[in-house]
Enzyme design. Sequence first.
Site, mmCIF file in Angstrom:
data_model
loop_
_atom_site.group_PDB
_atom_site.id
_atom_site.type_symbol
_atom_site.label_atom_id
_atom_site.label_comp_id
_atom_site.label_asym_id
_atom_site.label_seq_id
_atom_site.Cartn_x
_atom_site.Cartn_y
_atom_site.Cartn_z
ATOM 1 N N ILE A 71 34.943 -14.075 -21.454
ATOM 2 C CA ILE A 71 36.172 -13.783 -20.713
ATOM 3 C C ILE A 71 36.386 -14.876 -19.737
ATOM 4 C CG2 ILE A 71 37.627 -12.732 -19.195
ATOM 5 C CD1 ILE A 71 37.309 -11.556 -22.200
ATOM 6 N N CYS A 130 27.300 -13.541 -14.552
ATOM 7 C CA CYS A 130 28.088 -13.909 -15.798
ATOM 8 C C CYS A 130 27.561 -15.251 -16.448
ATOM 9 C CB CYS A 130 29.718 -14.100 -15.411
ATOM 10 S SG CYS A 130 30.642 -14.758 -16.450
ATOM 11 N N ASN A 192 23.750 -7.055 -16.638
ATOM 12 C CA ASN A 192 24.790 -7.604 -17.320
ATOM 13 C C ASN A 192 24.614 -8.160 -18.936
ATOM 14 O OD1 ASN A 192 27.188 -8.905 -17.539
ATOM 15 N ND2 ASN A 192 27.076 -9.820 -15.485
ATOM 16 N N THR A 193 25.634 -8.517 -19.355
ATOM 17 C CA THR A 193 25.251 -9.128 -20.631
ATOM 18 C C THR A 193 24.151 -10.105 -21.026
ATOM 19 O OG1 THR A 193 26.859 -10.370 -20.621
ATOM 20 C CG2 THR A 193 27.611 -8.575 -21.291
ATOM 21 N N GLY A 265 30.249 0.918 -19.518
ATOM 22 C CA GLY A 265 31.189 -0.400 -20.028
ATOM 23 C C GLY A 265 31.890 -0.340 -20.918
HETATM 24 C C1 SIN Z 1 33.479 -12.543 -18.163
HETATM 25 O O1 SIN Z 1 34.379 -12.731 -17.242
HETATM 26 O O2 SIN Z 1 33.203 -13.689 -18.827
HETATM 27 C C2 SIN Z 1 32.360 -11.562 -17.986
HETATM 28 C C3 SIN Z 1 32.143 -11.214 -16.892
HETATM 29 C C4 SIN Z 1 30.508 -11.001 -16.433
HETATM 30 O O3 SIN Z 1 29.876 -11.206 -17.623
HETATM 31 O O4 SIN Z 1 30.173 -10.971 -15.234
#
Ligand code: SIN
Length: 314
Positions: A71, A130, A192-193, A265
């Site tokens: 994103i 992020c 987080n991811t 999430g």
């Molecule tokens: C994003 O906005 O790309 C994801 C946000 C995140 O992974 O912290």
Amino acid sequence: MVKTSFKIGNVEFKNRVFVASGTFGYGDEISELLDIKKLGGIFTKSLTLKPRKGNPPPRIVETASGLINSIGLANIGVEKFVSEKLPLLKQLNAVIIANIAGGTIEEYCRVLEKLESANGITAYEINISCPNVKEGGLNFGTDLKATAEITKMVRRLTSKPIILKLTPNVTRVSEFAKAAESEGADAVSLINTLVGMAVNVKTRKPKISTVTGGLSGPAIKPVALAKVYEVVNAVKIPVFGIGGIANTEDALEFLIVGANAIQVGTANFINPNISVSIAEGIEKFCLDNGIADVGMIVGSLDTSGNESVLKSWL
Ligand code: SIN
């Protein structure tokens, strides 16, 4: 009656189940979708100083048991959030934890100051994880000194709880949790991811415009559990468990491993009411098992007879 509340810093939250950042916008549309009183609170989409368009499409792709997103921190900017979103959230009595992002430490501080002077925010989650931006994001979250520095700087600006959101894209996430703890963070949230990728074999193009993105969803739950296990064995501050939680059993796994609270999430995209169902499911589990306080589940992992390889390198 089961006790569902718990404390972080000086704030008592009604429940240990929360909605994760980026999965419920700014929280203003939630009242139609779920009963917010049943949750601990809503983590907002990351807020930056200026509005951001984010990355070009395609910026979301589904994978086996997961989702890759890039994103790029698209958001309306902190000023618009304060003037357009916060008044409604106050009316709804929503417990809002503002997730803050930035390209520089100065930006994080300025966003926090603006939120602090606006009133209505219960706590702050500092997003240093992020994987989809060139400035900030993982540059901070994979650098121990930067993690410590950013925690120190935001800590000075508020007495409200500060939660550092950590990335799993490091060798020892516990070192980052310790750095945050040593500079005054009240809690950490993880994971987080994970940096991930998907390819269209016909076109040989990446399926995400930025080539790589962040993988979330059930695919990452086992990794998240191990990272949470690592961190709860390294710090004393509370830990929010995040990563692929899609039902009550998933949430209980995180609590048993030692997370004090959990964030739901990706599963919100399938069922926007899933976090409330999970909160109710945890209460039912407690009632069925004669547990008076959800906190009694936290860290109840039975490792007798097991030898933890992970603990040996902590
Ligand atoms: C994003 O906005 O790309 C994801 C946000 C995140 O992974 O912290």
